[in-house]
Design an enzyme around this catalytic site. Sequence first.
Site, PDB file in Angstrom:
ATOM      1  N   GLU A  39     -10.463   8.484   4.022  1.00 15.77           N
ATOM      2  CA  GLU A  39     -11.619   8.510   3.102  1.00 15.77           C
ATOM      3  C   GLU A  39     -11.179   8.948   1.718  1.00 15.77           C
ATOM      4  OE1 GLU A  39     -13.104  11.629   2.014  1.00 15.77           O
ATOM      5  OE2 GLU A  39     -12.870  13.072   3.652  1.00 15.77           O
ATOM      6  N   ARG A  64     -12.328  19.840   8.466  1.00 17.20           N
ATOM      7  CA  ARG A  64     -12.552  18.622   9.261  1.00 17.20           C
ATOM      8  C   ARG A  64     -12.930  17.432   8.370  1.00 17.20           C
ATOM      9  NH1 ARG A  64     -12.210  20.101  14.409  1.00 17.20           N
ATOM     10  NH2 ARG A  64     -12.983  18.108  15.193  1.00 17.20           N
ATOM     11  N   HIS A 107       1.748   4.461  -2.640  1.00 16.47           N
ATOM     12  CA  HIS A 107       1.439   4.627  -1.213  1.00 16.47           C
ATOM     13  C   HIS A 107       2.523   5.461  -0.543  1.00 16.47           C
ATOM     14  CE1 HIS A 107      -0.200   4.098   2.701  1.00 16.47           C
ATOM     15  NE2 HIS A 107       0.950   3.636   3.140  1.00 16.47           N
ATOM     16  N   ASP A 122       2.871   5.674   9.613  1.00 16.30           N
ATOM     17  CA  ASP A 122       1.946   5.641   8.476  1.00 16.30           C
ATOM     18  C   ASP A 122       0.527   5.795   8.999  1.00 16.30           C
ATOM     19  OD1 ASP A 122       0.457   5.182   6.210  1.00 16.30           O
ATOM     20  OD2 ASP A 122       1.318   3.211   5.757  1.00 16.30           O
TER      21      ASP A 122
END
Length: 281
Positions: A39, A64, A107, A122
């Site tokens: 997220e 969390r 990334h 990953d």
Amino acid sequence: MTPFLRAYLSRLDWDGSPEANIETLRALHLRHNCTIPFENLDVLLPGEIQLDEQSLEDKLITARRGGYCFEQNGLFERALTEAGFRVRSLLGRVILTHPPQMPPRTHRLLLVTLEGEAWIADVGFGSQTLTAPIRLVADVEQKTPHGRYRLQRQDESWILQFWHHQRWESMYRFDLSEQFQSDFMMGNFWSAHWPQSHFLHHLLMCRHLPDGGKLTLTNFHFTHWQDEQVVEQTTLPDVAALYAVLQERFALGVSDPRYGFSEQALAEVMAGFDTHPQAGK
């Protein structure tokens, strides 16, 4: 076992005995994907994403919450290291959207060495991320619980591809050069602040499921996938429904004093977004 590793395994609800072998690596990789959602909320909410060990532990374990690649693979690298694995982070260039010019290194992924053999792990590429480690070998199709992947070699670089719509799609390009914390900090800052970064313009979430399915969210558009087929799809009617889905379907913590957020804060984030689905990282 260190206190951090104990807390990490508790977060994954995994009661196995971690040993530095391929069975443990596969088990932790899948459990991480199925427990800690991908997220980008903290790109959209006020504040900055911090990559130090304590911040990652506080956010992804204690609060969390989830996170994106710099957080997810940073946490996973620490967990694997404390479990006895030989592991280090690499940086890749995302080419999934076929950019006209070679993009910067934004990334974070992991290189794990086991008994002299190199593996790529990953847990931070959103809906198309690996859910199992794959061997660092070229032109060999490798199956994971959520799809088929392969690596291609171009001089000193590697390209990770996934099988999608009956063809191979390139995800990112990387090499094995040494990276430093400053490199991750720069990539993280660019990802969170570059005006054209897709993380700034869409709420993106993904949580993989143990049965091979996955849940994705792009702004108000929620989808449940199974075997690459849509089994549930809905446009959430309002922020209240979105706030509920984050907690109920993605198991996202929202109540932590530091890393939690209210429905009103979410409403402020979503106010300027359109409701047309876009492909996410």
